[in-house]
Design a protein around this motif. Structure first.
Motif, PDB file in Angstrom:
ATOM      1  N   LYS A  29       1.105  -1.037   0.191  1.00  0.00           N
ATOM      2  CA  LYS A  29      -0.189  -0.051  -0.031  1.00  0.00           C
ATOM      3  C   LYS A  29       1.228   1.585   0.043  1.00  0.00           C
ATOM      4  O   LYS A  29       1.975   1.187   0.511  1.00  0.00           O
ATOM      5  CB  LYS A  29      -1.200   0.497   1.448  1.00  0.00           C
ATOM      6  N   LEU A  30       0.886   2.030  -0.794  1.00  0.00           N
ATOM      7  CA  LEU A  30       1.473   3.033  -1.131  1.00  0.00           C
ATOM      8  C   LEU A  30       0.846   4.438  -0.391  1.00  0.00           C
ATOM      9  O   LEU A  30      -0.687   4.476  -0.647  1.00  0.00           O
ATOM     10  CB  LEU A  30       1.551   3.656  -2.646  1.00  0.00           C
ATOM     11  N   ASN A  31       1.205   5.061   0.297  1.00  0.00           N
ATOM     12  CA  ASN A  31       0.408   7.069   0.300  1.00  0.00           C
ATOM     13  C   ASN A  31       0.438   7.917   0.305  1.00  0.00           C
ATOM     14  O   ASN A  31       2.234   8.602   0.075  1.00  0.00           O
ATOM     15  CB  ASN A  31       0.823   6.792   1.771  1.00  0.00           C
ATOM     16  N   VAL A  32       0.117   8.025  -1.045  1.00  0.00           N
ATOM     17  CA  VAL A  32       0.484   8.758  -2.060  1.00  0.00           C
ATOM     18  C   VAL A  32      -0.386  10.318  -1.558  1.00  0.00           C
ATOM     19  O   VAL A  32      -1.357  10.343  -2.147  1.00  0.00           O
ATOM     20  CB  VAL A  32      -0.359   8.278  -3.847  1.00  0.00           C
ATOM     21  N   GLY A 218      -6.138  -9.145  -6.589  1.00  0.00           N
ATOM     22  CA  GLY A 218      -5.284  -8.303  -4.902  1.00  0.00           C
ATOM     23  C   GLY A 218      -5.051  -6.726  -5.232  1.00  0.00           C
ATOM     24  O   GLY A 218      -4.247  -6.774  -4.507  1.00  0.00           O
ATOM     25  N   HIS A 219      -5.269  -6.078  -6.339  1.00  0.00           N
ATOM     26  CA  HIS A 219      -5.197  -4.508  -5.961  1.00  0.00           C
ATOM     27  C   HIS A 219      -6.525  -3.729  -5.991  1.00  0.00           C
ATOM     28  O   HIS A 219      -7.191  -3.953  -7.348  1.00  0.00           O
ATOM     29  CB  HIS A 219      -4.137  -3.946  -7.243  1.00  0.00           C
ATOM     30  N   GLY A 220      -6.401  -3.118  -4.882  1.00  0.00           N
ATOM     31  CA  GLY A 220      -7.798  -2.368  -4.889  1.00  0.00           C
ATOM     32  C   GLY A 220      -9.381  -2.895  -5.724  1.00  0.00           C
ATOM     33  O   GLY A 220      -9.740  -2.011  -5.435  1.00  0.00           O
ATOM     34  N   ASP A 221      -9.052  -3.918  -4.917  1.00  0.00           N
ATOM     35  CA  ASP A 221      -9.745  -4.735  -5.752  1.00  0.00           C
ATOM     36  C   ASP A 221     -10.870  -5.536  -4.105  1.00  0.00           C
ATOM     37  O   ASP A 221     -11.908  -6.467  -4.395  1.00  0.00           O
ATOM     38  CB  ASP A 221      -9.457  -5.908  -6.447  1.00  0.00           C
ATOM     39  N   LEU A 222     -10.390  -5.454  -2.962  1.00  0.00           N
ATOM     40  CA  LEU A 222     -10.645  -6.023  -2.130  1.00  0.00           C
ATOM     41  C   LEU A 222     -12.620  -5.245  -1.277  1.00  0.00           C
ATOM     42  O   LEU A 222     -12.293  -3.697  -1.004  1.00  0.00           O
ATOM     43  CB  LEU A 222      -9.681  -5.730  -0.713  1.00  0.00           C
ATOM     44  N   HIS A 251     -14.203   0.972  -9.841  1.00  0.00           N
ATOM     45  CA  HIS A 251     -15.127  -0.114  -9.688  1.00  0.00           C
ATOM     46  C   HIS A 251     -16.306  -0.177  -8.561  1.00  0.00           C
ATOM     47  O   HIS A 251     -16.363  -1.046  -7.589  1.00  0.00           O
ATOM     48  CB  HIS A 251     -14.404  -0.391 -10.762  1.00  0.00           C
ATOM     49  N   ILE A 252     -14.371  -0.711  -7.871  1.00  0.00           N
ATOM     50  CA  ILE A 252     -14.656  -0.986  -6.350  1.00  0.00           C
ATOM     51  C   ILE A 252     -14.506   0.060  -5.725  1.00  0.00           C
ATOM     52  O   ILE A 252     -13.586  -0.392  -4.524  1.00  0.00           O
ATOM     53  CB  ILE A 252     -14.002  -2.478  -5.586  1.00  0.00           C
ATOM     54  N   HIS A 253     -15.246   0.765  -4.806  1.00  0.00           N
ATOM     55  CA  HIS A 253     -15.437   1.627  -4.054  1.00  0.00           C
ATOM     56  C   HIS A 253     -14.309   2.093  -3.137  1.00  0.00           C
ATOM     57  O   HIS A 253     -13.684   2.601  -2.602  1.00  0.00           O
ATOM     58  CB  HIS A 253     -16.882   2.756  -3.853  1.00  0.00           C
ATOM     59  N   GLU A 254     -14.753   0.403  -2.801  1.00  0.00           N
ATOM     60  CA  GLU A 254     -13.730   0.324  -1.176  1.00  0.00           C
ATOM     61  C   GLU A 254     -12.052   0.492  -1.237  1.00  0.00           C
ATOM     62  O   GLU A 254     -11.861   0.250  -0.468  1.00  0.00           O
ATOM     63  CB  GLU A 254     -14.216  -0.390  -0.141  1.00  0.00           C
ATOM     64  N   GLY A 255     -12.164   0.487  -2.363  1.00  0.00           N
ATOM     65  CA  GLY A 255     -11.103   0.053  -2.617  1.00  0.00           C
ATOM     66  C   GLY A 255      -9.515   1.028  -3.528  1.00  0.00           C
ATOM     67  O   GLY A 255      -8.704   0.879  -3.745  1.00  0.00           O
ATOM     68  N   TYR A 256     -10.579   1.806  -2.877  1.00  0.00           N
ATOM     69  CA  TYR A 256      -9.691   3.271  -3.267  1.00  0.00           C
ATOM     70  C   TYR A 256      -8.582   3.394  -2.754  1.00  0.00           C
ATOM     71  O   TYR A 256      -8.502   3.215  -1.556  1.00  0.00           O
ATOM     72  CB  TYR A 256     -10.877   4.668  -2.676  1.00  0.00           C
ATOM     73  N   GLY A 257      -7.309   4.255  -3.084  1.00  0.00           N
ATOM     74  CA  GLY A 257      -5.871   3.738  -2.999  1.00  0.00           C
ATOM     75  C   GLY A 257      -4.896   3.562  -3.691  1.00  0.00           C
ATOM     76  O   GLY A 257      -5.158   3.380  -5.355  1.00  0.00           O
ATOM     77  N   VAL A 258      -3.760   3.919  -3.527  1.00  0.00           N
ATOM     78  CA  VAL A 258      -2.497   3.745  -4.956  1.00  0.00           C
ATOM     79  C   VAL A 258      -1.880   2.305  -4.032  1.00  0.00           C
ATOM     80  O   VAL A 258      -1.554   1.706  -2.646  1.00  0.00           O
ATOM     81  CB  VAL A 258      -1.375   5.168  -5.004  1.00  0.00           C
ATOM     82  N   THR A 259      -1.836   1.538  -5.415  1.00  0.00           N
ATOM     83  CA  THR A 259      -0.582  -0.116  -4.190  1.00  0.00           C
ATOM     84  C   THR A 259       0.392  -0.026  -5.109  1.00  0.00           C
ATOM     85  O   THR A 259       0.104   0.043  -6.586  1.00  0.00           O
ATOM     86  CB  THR A 259      -1.998  -1.688  -4.307  1.00  0.00           C
ATOM     87  N   SER A 260       1.290  -1.186  -5.218  1.00  0.00           N
ATOM     88  CA  SER A 260       1.830  -1.541  -6.128  1.00  0.00           C
ATOM     89  C   SER A 260       2.230  -2.961  -5.365  1.00  0.00           C
ATOM     90  O   SER A 260       2.433  -3.612  -4.388  1.00  0.00           O
ATOM     91  CB  SER A 260       3.312  -1.246  -6.242  1.00  0.00           C
ATOM     92  N   ASP A 261       3.035  -3.659  -6.638  1.00  0.00           N
ATOM     93  CA  ASP A 261       3.326  -5.156  -6.547  1.00  0.00           C
ATOM     94  C   ASP A 261       5.176  -4.717  -6.872  1.00  0.00           C
ATOM     95  O   ASP A 261       5.961  -5.490  -6.426  1.00  0.00           O
ATOM     96  CB  ASP A 261       3.418  -6.188  -8.037  1.00  0.00           C
ATOM     97  N   GLY A 262       5.423  -3.524  -6.341  1.00  0.00           N
ATOM     98  CA  GLY A 262       7.308  -3.372  -6.204  1.00  0.00           C
ATOM     99  C   GLY A 262       7.464  -3.278  -7.637  1.00  0.00           C
ATOM    100  O   GLY A 262       8.950  -2.318  -7.951  1.00  0.00           O
ATOM    101  N   LYS A 263       7.147  -2.726  -8.832  1.00  0.00           N
ATOM    102  CA  LYS A 263       6.908  -2.804 -10.139  1.00  0.00           C
ATOM    103  C   LYS A 263       5.890  -1.506 -10.563  1.00  0.00           C
ATOM    104  O   LYS A 263       6.627  -0.421 -11.080  1.00  0.00           O
ATOM    105  CB  LYS A 263       7.115  -3.322 -11.485  1.00  0.00           C
ATOM    106  N   ILE A 264       5.499  -1.911 -10.618  1.00  0.00           N
ATOM    107  CA  ILE A 264       4.007  -1.027 -11.220  1.00  0.00           C
ATOM    108  C   ILE A 264       2.909  -1.023 -10.181  1.00  0.00           C
ATOM    109  O   ILE A 264       2.796  -1.407  -9.169  1.00  0.00           O
ATOM    110  CB  ILE A 264       2.546  -1.976 -12.094  1.00  0.00           C
TER     111      ILE A 264
END
Ligand code: 5GP
Ligand code: MN
Ligand code: MN
Ligand code: MN
Length: 293
Positions: A29-32, A218-222, A251-264
């Motif tokens: 999870k990234l804090n942007v 796996g990203h913003g989809d929970l 689309h998944i409103h509750e998944g708002y935020g920025v994440t990464s797999d270490g690359k993308i």
């Protein structure tokens, strides 16, 4: 080709698929924060929103300025002409030089297959249909109005509408697509697995900024209920074949935020929260211009 993506055995069960896949990869999870300084001259500033659902007038924050404004779908409640017209008017007031919009599952009028099927359904069931159409939370009149609007795209005059298509801005390649794994019979729904993958296979491998309405797995989809709703084939397409710098979705409103797999960097830009209140700030990032731009 070793970067060719095939359908995952657990494709139909995204929660189980992520349990398996997350044994061998991480989600950070990234804090942007919104940058306070103007963009540097050798960079392009992107400002991302999504899922505004015709609630723009309720927004309590200013939209940050930038070079490229992106909306990742669900700009209406059901794709009625009036909703599209007022969204177009609003986006026309934004200062950004480039404005890019894709559709989401709520833009019923943009999906011809959906509108044709719905019109047939209405004809055959009109006598026993209640005023409230199940799933959609809208009246039959609203949905009727949406599905009977011809050439809805003509009402988006103040932005570039992408649908399985792309454009290039200052050497940065951007591609947008509205499809999502089916859920509740909405627009641009497709069965999980090969039908979704066929759409992702159309995304050019040299894409720098990918815009989809659905999150990847796996990203913003929970979802609040604890299940995952992202697309497994989209995750693998993005990681193995495309490797864009940024992947923007909503689309998944509750998944708002920025994440990464270490690359993308993955951006769930949903402006609306789970209660359809447009509380979430736009996500802003700067991309260095390629040499010569
Ligand atoms: P929307 O109707 O605006 O597309 O999505 C609103 C909400 O519906 C999401 O924030 C999420 O809670 C739920 N939702 C949308 N798609 C799915 C899905 O595929 N699976 C699940 N479990 N929930 C979904
Ligand atoms: Mn939405
Ligand atoms: Mn690439
Ligand atoms: Mn949606």
């Amino acid at each position: 080709m070793d970067n060719e993506v095939s359908v995952h055995p657990l494709s139909d069960r995204p929660t189980a698929a992520w349990k398996e896949i997350s044994k061998t990869q991480k989600m950070y999870k990234l804090n942007v924060k919104i940058p306070q300084k103007p963009v540097e001259p050798n960079k392009l500033r992107f400002v991302c929103m999504s899922d505004t659902h015709s609630l723009i007038r309720n927004i309590m924050f200013d939209i940050p300025d930038g070079d490229v404004f992106i909306h990742a779908g669900d700009f209406t409640k059901c794709g009625q002409k009036d909703e599209v017209l007022s969204f177009d008017k609003w986006i026309g007031t934004l200062p950004h030089k480039h404005k890019i919009v894709i559709a989401g599952n709520h833009e019923l009028s943009f999906d011809e297959k959906f509108t044709n099927l719905f019109k047939k359904k209405i004809e055959s069931q009109s006598r026993d249909m209640t005023d409230e159409v199940p799933h959609y939370g809208k009246t039959k009149d609203n949905i009727n109005d949406a599905v009977n609007t011809e050439n809805i795209r003509q009402y988006l005059t103040n932005c570039t509408y992408l649908e399985d298509s792309g454009l290039e801005i200052c050497g940065i390649k951007i591609y947008g697509t509205p499809w999502q794994p089916e859920f509740g019979n909405w627009a641009f729904n497709l069965p999980r697995g090969s039908e979704c993958l066929n759409k992702w296979n159309r995304i050019p491998s040299d894409t720098d900024v990918l815009i989809t309405h659905t999150p990847p797995l796996g990203h913003g989809d929970l979802v609040c209920s604890g299940v995952r709703a992202g697309c497994t084939e989209l995750l693998y397409t993005v990681q193995k074949r495309i490797q864009p710098k940024y992947h923007i979705f909503g689309h998944i409103h509750e998944g708002y935020g920025v994440t990464s797999d270490g690359k993308i960097i993955f951006v769930n830009a949903s402006t609306c929260d789970i209660n359809y209140i447009p509380n979430n700030l736009p996500v802003v990032f700067d991309i260095p211009l390629p040499p010569g731009h």
